[in-house]
Design a protein around this motif. Structure first.
Motif, short mmCIF file in Angstrom:
data_model
loop_
_atom_site.label_atom_id
_atom_site.label_comp_id
_atom_site.label_asym_id
_atom_site.label_seq_id
_atom_site.Cartn_x
_atom_site.Cartn_y
_atom_site.Cartn_z
N CYS A 248 0.85 -1.19 0.00
CA CYS A 248 0.00 0.00 0.00
C CYS A 248 0.89 1.23 0.00
N LEU A 249 0.85 2.00 -1.07
CA LEU A 249 1.74 3.15 -1.26
C LEU A 249 1.01 4.45 -0.92
N GLY A 250 1.46 5.11 0.16
CA GLY A 250 0.90 6.41 0.49
C GLY A 250 -0.20 6.36 1.54
N GLU A 251 -0.38 7.49 2.24
CA GLU A 251 -1.37 7.58 3.31
C GLU A 251 -2.80 7.53 2.77
N SER A 252 -3.03 8.10 1.60
CA SER A 252 -4.38 8.08 1.02
C SER A 252 -4.82 6.64 0.73
N SER A 253 -3.90 5.84 0.20
CA SER A 253 -4.22 4.43 -0.05
C SER A 253 -4.43 3.68 1.25
N LYS A 254 -3.62 3.98 2.25
CA LYS A 254 -3.75 3.31 3.55
C LYS A 254 -5.11 3.55 4.16
N ALA A 255 -5.61 4.79 4.06
CA ALA A 255 -6.93 5.11 4.62
C ALA A 255 -8.03 4.31 3.95
N LEU A 256 -7.87 3.99 2.67
CA LEU A 256 -8.89 3.26 1.93
C LEU A 256 -8.81 1.75 2.15
N LEU A 257 -7.60 1.24 2.44
CA LEU A 257 -7.39 -0.21 2.47
C LEU A 257 -7.30 -0.80 3.87
N THR A 258 -7.14 0.02 4.90
CA THR A 258 -6.88 -0.51 6.23
C THR A 258 -7.98 -1.46 6.71
N SER A 259 -9.24 -1.11 6.46
CA SER A 259 -10.36 -1.90 6.99
C SER A 259 -10.77 -3.06 6.11
N LEU A 260 -10.14 -3.24 4.96
CA LEU A 260 -10.55 -4.29 4.03
C LEU A 260 -9.99 -5.64 4.45
N GLN A 261 -10.77 -6.70 4.18
CA GLN A 261 -10.35 -8.07 4.46
C GLN A 261 -9.80 -8.68 3.17
N LEU A 262 -8.49 -8.90 3.15
CA LEU A 262 -7.85 -9.42 1.95
C LEU A 262 -7.02 -10.66 2.29
N PRO A 263 -6.88 -11.60 1.33
CA PRO A 263 -6.26 -12.90 1.62
C PRO A 263 -4.74 -12.91 1.51
N CYS A 264 -4.07 -11.83 1.94
CA CYS A 264 -2.61 -11.84 1.91
C CYS A 264 -2.10 -10.78 2.87
N ALA A 265 -0.81 -10.86 3.15
CA ALA A 265 -0.19 -9.85 4.02
C ALA A 265 -0.11 -8.52 3.27
N ARG A 266 0.08 -7.45 4.03
CA ARG A 266 0.18 -6.14 3.40
C ARG A 266 1.25 -5.30 4.10
N ARG A 267 1.84 -4.40 3.35
CA ARG A 267 2.83 -3.46 3.89
C ARG A 267 2.40 -2.05 3.50
N TYR A 268 2.76 -1.10 4.36
CA TYR A 268 2.43 0.30 4.13
C TYR A 268 3.73 1.09 3.98
N THR A 269 3.85 1.80 2.87
CA THR A 269 5.04 2.60 2.61
C THR A 269 4.61 3.97 2.07
N PRO A 270 5.56 4.93 2.01
CA PRO A 270 5.24 6.19 1.34
C PRO A 270 4.90 5.97 -0.13
N SER A 271 4.24 6.91 -0.72
CA SER A 271 3.82 6.78 -2.11
C SER A 271 5.01 6.94 -3.05
N THR A 272 4.87 6.44 -4.27
CA THR A 272 5.95 6.60 -5.25
C THR A 272 6.15 8.08 -5.60
N ARG A 273 5.06 8.84 -5.55
CA ARG A 273 5.19 10.27 -5.84
C ARG A 273 6.07 10.95 -4.79
N ASP A 274 5.86 10.56 -3.51
CA ASP A 274 6.70 11.12 -2.45
C ASP A 274 8.16 10.67 -2.60
N MET A 275 8.34 9.40 -3.00
CA MET A 275 9.71 8.91 -3.17
C MET A 275 10.43 9.62 -4.30
N LEU A 276 9.71 9.94 -5.37
CA LEU A 276 10.33 10.65 -6.49
C LEU A 276 10.64 12.09 -6.13
#
Length: 236
Positions: A193-221
């Protein structure tokens, strides 16, 4: 049809002189018929041969029928207006429902992982795709594949029809189904999950795999120093 509606239909048919027939027995597989009959309100005395008399009985019956039909029509109008008043607040609330916050997500399949980043109003730049590709291949080195990453965009809402539901629950359920299909079809081992905006949308979802949260690619660039922290988080 309700009993009152059936009675009203019989009165209309009687006024037009149309005979009404009913079944004598229930047919196999047919719905149960509610048999209704009209109450005789007036009878016309038979006239003797050669004697003429004013048809007062028929006139009275016709007058009574007209009064009854007017009363039924008035009652039906009152009931219709009452039903409209009851349904008006619900319809108003439904029509006034504001659409869920509009958002767009880029879903990239690379290195056996699903990379998700919120796009906002901007498109996913080629530099962002190249950065995700580089991170995905680095994670799978030396078995890295040269296959190009698969990029898909998820857009919410899918439509502008408020009657079909555009709330937060519908958005979360639809997004969860979309991500679930991506993970299952591509056998992803985890979700990045790239970026805080994505994290806010995905945190509560039930998905069948592990997940990691990192800064967005835009922030990294924009801040290349973040790449070292992201790489450490991906290796953890």
């Amino acid at each position: 049809m309700s009993a009152s509606g059936e009675i009203r239909r019989l009165r209309y048919l009687e006024a037009m002189g149309v005979p009404v027939y009913v079944t004598r027995r229930a047919l196999p597989g047919a719905a149960v018929t509610a048999k209704c009959g009209l109450r005789v309100t007036a009878k016309v005395a038979p006239l003797q041969a050669g004697v003429s008399a004013p048809d007062t009985g028929s006139t009275s019956a016709a007058q009574a029928l007209r009064e009854s039909l007017r009363n039924d029509a008035g009652q039906q109008s009152v009931e219709t207006r009452a039903a409209d008043r009851r349904s008006a607040p619900a319809a108003t609330a439904q029509n006034s429902q504001e659409p869920a916050t509009r958002f767009r997500l880029a879903a990239v399949i690379c290195g056996g992982r699903l990379w998700v980043e919120a796009l906002g109003e901007e498109a996913l730049a080629s530099d962002q795709v190249l950065l995700i590709t580089a991170m995905g291949r680095a994670l799978t080195h030396p078995q890295a594949s040269d296959e190009a990453p698969a990029v898909t965009e998820f857009r919410w809402p899918l439509h502008d029809n408020v009657q079909l539901g555009l709330g937060a629950e519908e958005a979360a359920a639809t997004l969860q189904g979309f991500l679930y299909r991506q993970i299952e079809e591509h056998a992803c081992v985890e979700l990045i999950c790239l970026g805080e905006s994505s994290k806010a949308l995905l945190t509560s979802l039930q998905l069948p795999c592990a997940r990691r949260y990192t800064p967005s690619t835009r922030d990294m660039l924009e801040s290349p120093a973040l790449k070292r922290d992201v790489w450490s988080a991906l290796l953890a």
